[in-house]
Design a protein around this motif. Structure first.
Motif, PDB file in Angstrom:
ATOM      1  N   VAL A  40       1.007  11.131   9.353  1.00  0.00           N
ATOM      2  CA  VAL A  40       1.735  10.101   8.163  1.00  0.00           C
ATOM      3  C   VAL A  40       3.374  11.149   8.126  1.00  0.00           C
ATOM      4  O   VAL A  40       4.691   9.873   8.783  1.00  0.00           O
ATOM      5  CB  VAL A  40       1.697   9.949   7.213  1.00  0.00           C
ATOM      6  CG1 VAL A  40       2.487   9.446   5.715  1.00  0.00           C
ATOM      7  CG2 VAL A  40       0.847   9.117   6.585  1.00  0.00           C
ATOM      8  N   SER A  41       3.135  12.429   7.995  1.00  0.00           N
ATOM      9  CA  SER A  41       4.842  12.448   8.310  1.00  0.00           C
ATOM     10  C   SER A  41       5.354  12.723   9.558  1.00  0.00           C
ATOM     11  O   SER A  41       6.620  12.278  10.446  1.00  0.00           O
ATOM     12  CB  SER A  41       4.250  14.493   8.630  1.00  0.00           C
ATOM     13  OG  SER A  41       3.903  14.484   6.841  1.00  0.00           O
ATOM     14  N   ASN A  84       8.020  14.316   3.229  1.00  0.00           N
ATOM     15  CA  ASN A  84       8.163  13.282   2.568  1.00  0.00           C
ATOM     16  C   ASN A  84       7.106  12.308   2.281  1.00  0.00           C
ATOM     17  O   ASN A  84       7.842  11.421   1.877  1.00  0.00           O
ATOM     18  CB  ASN A  84       9.515  13.216   2.012  1.00  0.00           C
ATOM     19  CG  ASN A  84       9.856  12.539   0.317  1.00  0.00           C
ATOM     20  OD1 ASN A  84       8.657  13.048  -0.369  1.00  0.00           O
ATOM     21  ND2 ASN A  84      11.056  12.359  -0.230  1.00  0.00           N
ATOM     22  N   TYR A  85       5.793  12.583   2.477  1.00  0.00           N
ATOM     23  CA  TYR A  85       5.071  11.324   2.763  1.00  0.00           C
ATOM     24  C   TYR A  85       4.462  10.670   1.203  1.00  0.00           C
ATOM     25  O   TYR A  85       4.017   9.266   1.117  1.00  0.00           O
ATOM     26  CB  TYR A  85       3.736  11.683   2.713  1.00  0.00           C
ATOM     27  CG  TYR A  85       2.659  13.070   2.224  1.00  0.00           C
ATOM     28  CD1 TYR A  85       1.812  11.944   1.128  1.00  0.00           C
ATOM     29  CD2 TYR A  85       2.714  14.268   2.081  1.00  0.00           C
ATOM     30  CE1 TYR A  85       0.983  13.046   0.731  1.00  0.00           C
ATOM     31  CE2 TYR A  85       1.926  14.640   1.375  1.00  0.00           C
ATOM     32  CZ  TYR A  85       2.022  14.908   0.234  1.00  0.00           C
ATOM     33  OH  TYR A  85       0.289  15.313   0.007  1.00  0.00           O
ATOM     34  N   ILE A 141       0.760   1.148   8.415  1.00  0.00           N
ATOM     35  CA  ILE A 141      -0.005   2.204   7.308  1.00  0.00           C
ATOM     36  C   ILE A 141      -0.847   1.212   6.248  1.00  0.00           C
ATOM     37  O   ILE A 141      -0.150   0.841   5.732  1.00  0.00           O
ATOM     38  CB  ILE A 141       1.035   3.313   7.313  1.00  0.00           C
ATOM     39  CG1 ILE A 141       0.887   3.914   8.621  1.00  0.00           C
ATOM     40  CG2 ILE A 141       0.126   3.925   5.821  1.00  0.00           C
ATOM     41  CD1 ILE A 141       2.198   5.269   7.813  1.00  0.00           C
ATOM     42  N   GLN A 142      -2.056   1.195   6.122  1.00  0.00           N
ATOM     43  CA  GLN A 142      -2.309   0.961   5.003  1.00  0.00           C
ATOM     44  C   GLN A 142      -3.133   2.184   3.796  1.00  0.00           C
ATOM     45  O   GLN A 142      -4.203   3.008   5.066  1.00  0.00           O
ATOM     46  CB  GLN A 142      -4.126  -0.119   5.724  1.00  0.00           C
ATOM     47  CG  GLN A 142      -4.088  -1.333   5.590  1.00  0.00           C
ATOM     48  CD  GLN A 142      -4.180  -2.090   6.708  1.00  0.00           C
ATOM     49  OE1 GLN A 142      -4.534  -2.365   7.699  1.00  0.00           O
ATOM     50  NE2 GLN A 142      -5.710  -3.087   5.912  1.00  0.00           N
ATOM     51  N   LEU A 143      -3.640   1.669   2.569  1.00  0.00           N
ATOM     52  CA  LEU A 143      -3.830   2.558   2.871  1.00  0.00           C
ATOM     53  C   LEU A 143      -5.037   2.237   1.417  1.00  0.00           C
ATOM     54  O   LEU A 143      -4.802   1.601   0.456  1.00  0.00           O
ATOM     55  CB  LEU A 143      -3.031   3.799   1.091  1.00  0.00           C
ATOM     56  CG  LEU A 143      -1.806   4.011   1.438  1.00  0.00           C
ATOM     57  CD1 LEU A 143      -1.200   5.019   0.667  1.00  0.00           C
ATOM     58  CD2 LEU A 143      -2.004   5.264   2.750  1.00  0.00           C
ATOM     59  N   ASN A 144      -6.628   2.410   1.191  1.00  0.00           N
ATOM     60  CA  ASN A 144      -7.313   2.419   0.497  1.00  0.00           C
ATOM     61  C   ASN A 144      -7.460   3.631  -0.711  1.00  0.00           C
ATOM     62  O   ASN A 144      -8.031   4.294   0.200  1.00  0.00           O
ATOM     63  CB  ASN A 144      -8.775   1.971   1.608  1.00  0.00           C
ATOM     64  CG  ASN A 144      -8.263   0.975   2.503  1.00  0.00           C
ATOM     65  OD1 ASN A 144      -7.186   0.195   1.781  1.00  0.00           O
ATOM     66  ND2 ASN A 144      -9.363   0.916   3.552  1.00  0.00           N
ATOM     67  N   GLY A 145      -7.236   3.234  -1.982  1.00  0.00           N
ATOM     68  CA  GLY A 145      -7.790   3.812  -2.553  1.00  0.00           C
ATOM     69  C   GLY A 145      -8.097   3.586  -3.820  1.00  0.00           C
ATOM     70  O   GLY A 145      -8.501   2.237  -4.285  1.00  0.00           O
TER      71      GLY A 145
END
Ligand SMILES: [Zn+2]
Length: 104
Positions: free
Chosen positions: A12-13, A20-21, A56-60
């Motif tokens: 990601v960085s 600053n992710y 980008i996809q975040l699963n949380g």
């Protein structure tokens, strides 16, 4: 079909060109369908994926109520982040192919 690769914070960085992710991923501006606070919830315990659109996809989970939650960042839309994301994508695919070959 949409293909997804798990990626790391370091990836990601690299995509954003800085460290600053948390800000880049907008982790504290997520929408929770249970809390219904607007985009004011923080996503926690998330896994990060890159998809074949170079987004980008975040699963949380919601930090407040622990409902499952997602976040989508259109890194594929910006020429700079798209170029970096493509480099990550290609590297991961190459690495996967090498591992498959090794297993044969
Ligand atoms: Zn919630």
């Amino acid at each position: 079909m949409k293909k997804m690769l798990p990626i790391s914070i370091d990836d990601v960085s690299f995509i954003f060109g800085n460290n600053n992710y948390e800000a880049n991923l907008q982790i504290n501006a997520c929408y929770c369908t249970k809390c219904q606070n607007g985009y004011k919830n923080t996503i926690t315990n998330y896994t990060i994926f890159l998809n074949n659109l170079l987004d980008i996809q975040l699963n949380g989970f919601c930090g407040a109520c622990y409902q499952t939650m997602g976040r989508y960042i259109e890194t594929g839309e910006d020429p700079i982040t798209a170029m970096n994301a493509e480099a990550i994508w290609e590297t991961h695919i190459t690495l996967q192919e090498l591992k498959i070959k090794k297993e044969d």
